[in-house]
Write a protein that holds these residues in place. Structure first.
Motif, PDB file in Angstrom:
ATOM      1  N   LEU A   3       0.830  -1.197   0.000  1.00 34.45           N
ATOM      2  CA  LEU A   3       0.000   0.000   0.000  1.00 34.45           C
ATOM      3  C   LEU A   3       0.865   1.248   0.000  1.00 34.45           C
ATOM      4  O   LEU A   3       1.907   1.305   0.656  1.00 34.45           O
ATOM      5  N   GLU A 172      -5.149   6.911  -4.796  1.00 33.48           N
ATOM      6  CA  GLU A 172      -3.911   6.545  -5.479  1.00 33.48           C
ATOM      7  C   GLU A 172      -4.237   6.302  -6.946  1.00 33.48           C
ATOM      8  O   GLU A 172      -5.219   5.630  -7.267  1.00 33.48           O
ATOM      9  N   ARG A 175      -1.777   1.538  -8.480  1.00 39.20           N
ATOM     10  CA  ARG A 175      -0.956   0.812  -7.510  1.00 39.20           C
ATOM     11  C   ARG A 175       0.035  -0.061  -8.267  1.00 39.20           C
ATOM     12  O   ARG A 175      -0.338  -0.839  -9.149  1.00 39.20           O
ATOM     13  N   GLN A 236      -5.335   2.615  -4.335  1.00 44.91           N
ATOM     14  CA  GLN A 236      -5.945   2.658  -3.014  1.00 44.91           C
ATOM     15  C   GLN A 236      -6.849   3.885  -2.883  1.00 44.91           C
ATOM     16  O   GLN A 236      -6.498   4.977  -3.305  1.00 44.91           O
ATOM     17  N   ARG A 237      -8.037   3.703  -2.300  1.00 49.22           N
ATOM     18  CA  ARG A 237      -8.958   4.818  -2.063  1.00 49.22           C
ATOM     19  C   ARG A 237      -9.400   4.813  -0.601  1.00 49.22           C
ATOM     20  O   ARG A 237      -9.872   3.783  -0.095  1.00 49.22           O
ATOM     21  N   ASP A 262     -11.753   1.612  -0.499  1.00 54.48           N
ATOM     22  CA  ASP A 262     -11.209   0.481   0.250  1.00 54.48           C
ATOM     23  C   ASP A 262     -11.508   0.636   1.733  1.00 54.48           C
ATOM     24  O   ASP A 262     -11.778  -0.344   2.428  1.00 54.48           O
TER      25      ASP A 262
END
Length: 333
Positions: A3, A172, A175, A236-237, A262
């Motif tokens: 992450l 993001e 990733r 990623q959220r 997420d």
């Protein structure tokens, strides 16, 4: 997949709301809300480059002084984004102190305070230690997001808490992670070169770009991706929302912001028995917070900012939240 940021609540669920997004690499952090920061170490606080303030009620802004005190004698720029009026609030804080010992020889510490409207910045001010924090209006550049960088951006939604209150989402862009077994098959070592390769993959770099893993050895971004040594996935959220009234417009706006996140960190501070009290204070009950999380389709949700009136009853709040998060979404009245 590694992450990009590790999120964690600054305080326990009964204390001031705040979320630290600690970057895995780069010695950097972002902070959502500026309440009590005493739980953070000076080292953690000094990694903060950007603060996003939901609103200027005391429990969301009182940490400004602590952050200022630790940052004052550093050569750094601190960026603070909040609702309209933020620049005035920062100026008022700074005017409360005497700065006669600051001059052009002082550390070059500065604060950029930016007021975010419904979908754009409406004001920006610069405060420099070398100028004893005199307020300097700054030009606006037509930014469409509160923050937009190569690897991620920050989104905001204006909610109603009797005053404008901002909710935020960290997104993001892509990733990218290393698959060690595939790297070994290519005969390539791990090392700093991989940071450059991952950055190129995240930012859509030219596939022909070459990297040097070892002396006399080069490999292109295309080959790394084709071999599966670098893997890309949706970014990623993380969404954060606190202090909002429960009505249809707020629910719709927050669901759009948090859609598919997420992780959602959301206030849910009142038990359903006290629905009228929560409504009068323009806060959510734990049940309402769970319904919003369910409606937004988030993967995981974390209730926070519990009212101190329920000390010792955390289990009840969490149970009401979990029941509604796991049930069917309900349309707000």
């Amino acid at each position: 997949m590694t992450l990009l940021v590790q999120p964690r609540l600054v305080n326990d669920v009964y204390s001031d709301a705040g979320l630290l997004l600690d970057f895995r690499f780069g010695g950097r952090a972002i902070l959502f809300d500026l309440g009590d920061l005493s739980a953070l170490s000076p080292r953690e606080i000094l990694r903060i480059t950007h603060v996003f303030v939901s609103h200027m009620h005391m429990d969301h802004f009182v940490g400004f002084d602590h952050l200022l005190r630790l940052s004052l004698y550093r050569d750094k720029q601190l960026n603070i984004v909040g609702p309209p009026g933020l620049g005035n609030a920062v100026e008022a804080k700074l005017r409360a102190y005497t700065w006669n010992l600051l001059d052009e020889q002082s550390q070059d510490f500065s604060i950029v305070a930016s007021d975010w409207g419904d979908d754009e910045f409406v004001a920006r001010s610069l405060f420099r230690a070398r100028e004893a924090f005199a307020r300097r209006p700054q030009p606006l550049e037509g930014d469409k997001l509160p923050l937009d960088e190569a690897e991620f951006h920050i989104e905001a939604a204006t909610l109603d808490h009797g005053i404008p209150c901002l909710a935020f989402a960290f997104q993001e862009k892509v990733r990218t992670n290393v698959h060690k077994a595939r790297l070994d098959e290519l005969g390539l070592p791990v090392g700093p070169w991989l940071n450059e390769a991952k950055r190129a993959a995240r930012t859509g770099g030219d596939a022909a770009t070459e990297f040097t893993p070892a002396a006399g050895k080069q490999i292109s971004l295309r080959k790394l991706l084709d071999a599966g040594a670098l893997r890309r996935a949706p970014g990623q959220r993380i969404a954060y929302a606190t202090d909002l009234a429960y009505h249809a417009e707020n629910v719709a706006r927050l669901c759009r912001l948090a859609r598919g996140a997420d992780q959602l960190f959301i206030e849910g501070g009142f038990l359903e028995d006290d629905l009228r009290l929560a409504s009068s204070r323009k806060h959510l009950t734990a049940r309402q917070a769970g319904e919003i999380a369910r409606s937004a389709g988030v993967r995981t949700a974390f209730p926070m900012h519990f009212s101190p009136r329920y000390l010792g009853r955390e289990t009840e709040l969490r149970e009401q939240f979990e029941r509604s998060f796991g049930g069917l979404p309900v349309v707000a009245a």
